[in-house]
Design a protein around this motif. Structure first.
Motif, PDB file in Angstrom:
ATOM      1  N   HIS A   2     -13.794  -0.486  55.126  1.00 55.13           N
ATOM      2  CA  HIS A   2     -12.819  -0.116  56.136  1.00 55.13           C
ATOM      3  C   HIS A   2     -11.464   0.011  55.453  1.00 55.13           C
ATOM      4  N   ASP A   3     -10.724   0.989  55.889  1.00 55.07           N
ATOM      5  CA  ASP A   3      -9.402   1.189  55.320  1.00 55.07           C
ATOM      6  C   ASP A   3      -8.395   0.402  56.151  1.00 55.07           C
ATOM      7  N   ASN A  21     -19.311  -2.119  53.669  1.00 54.15           N
ATOM      8  CA  ASN A  21     -20.131  -1.222  54.490  1.00 54.15           C
ATOM      9  C   ASN A  21     -19.703  -1.269  55.947  1.00 54.15           C
ATOM     10  N   ASP A  22     -20.672  -1.404  56.827  1.00 53.21           N
ATOM     11  CA  ASP A  22     -20.363  -1.448  58.253  1.00 53.21           C
ATOM     12  C   ASP A  22     -20.551  -2.842  58.813  1.00 53.21           C
ATOM     13  N   ALA A  23     -20.255  -3.855  58.016  1.00 46.84           N
ATOM     14  CA  ALA A  23     -20.399  -5.242  58.460  1.00 46.84           C
ATOM     15  C   ALA A  23     -19.461  -5.484  59.644  1.00 46.84           C
ATOM     16  N   PRO A  24     -19.910  -6.304  60.599  1.00 51.64           N
ATOM     17  CA  PRO A  24     -19.085  -6.560  61.790  1.00 51.64           C
ATOM     18  C   PRO A  24     -17.882  -7.463  61.516  1.00 51.64           C
ATOM     19  N   SER A  36     -14.598 -11.620  63.066  1.00 48.23           N
ATOM     20  CA  SER A  36     -15.098 -10.291  63.416  1.00 48.23           C
ATOM     21  C   SER A  36     -13.977  -9.282  63.226  1.00 48.23           C
ATOM     22  N   LEU A  37     -14.332  -8.036  63.041  1.00 52.24           N
ATOM     23  CA  LEU A  37     -13.319  -7.003  62.833  1.00 52.24           C
ATOM     24  C   LEU A  37     -12.343  -6.944  64.000  1.00 52.24           C
ATOM     25  N   SER A  38     -12.827  -7.215  65.202  1.00 52.77           N
ATOM     26  CA  SER A  38     -11.929  -7.163  66.356  1.00 52.77           C
ATOM     27  C   SER A  38     -10.918  -8.314  66.332  1.00 52.77           C
TER      28      SER A  38
END
Length: 126
Positions: A2-3, A21-24, A36-38
């Motif tokens: 993620h940028d 990658n697309d890890a949460p 978490s990304l949020s």
């Protein structure tokens, strides 16, 4: 990847690498909290003055909401102890408030204002 700009753990403030990658999210290497990304937000521009002001406002709001002063003190002590341990990793610390008894040597003041609201040069009500 993620940028994202510089990220910090929501619990202890440790700088974190963006999740692969697309890890949460990502696990903090210090406190092991899953962020978490949020929950992750870029490093803020919060100043010490703004922190002091927001803490003071939050404490005043707690008092106004009827939260017992002893509960506020207990919560602040726990947070201070946690933050002190983060600042001094590998050390066990205990934050203690010591009651030194009544103040002596100060002249008795008589005013129409409630002196119980004046503590260490600060007004407890505002």
């Amino acid at each position: 990847m993620h940028d994202l700009p510089s990220l910090r753990c929501a619990n202890c403030g440790t700088p974190l690498a963006a999740p692969a990658n697309d890890a949460p999210g990502v696990i903090c290497p210090v406190c092991e909290l899953f962020n978490s990304l949020s929950d992750l937000s870029p490093e803020s521009d919060l100043t010490l003055e703004a922190l002091e002001s927001r803490l003071g406002d939050l404490i005043a709001q707690g008092r106004a909401s009827g939260i017992p002063l002893d509960d506020i003190v207990h919560t602040l002590r726990d947070e201070l102890e946690f933050t002190a341990e983060l600042a001094s990793r590998g050390r066990d610390l205990c934050v203690q408030i010591i009651d030194l008894g009544p103040r002596v040597g100060q002249p008795t003041r008589h005013s129409s204002r409630d002196d119980s609201l004046m503590l260490r040069g600060r007004t407890a009500g505002g």
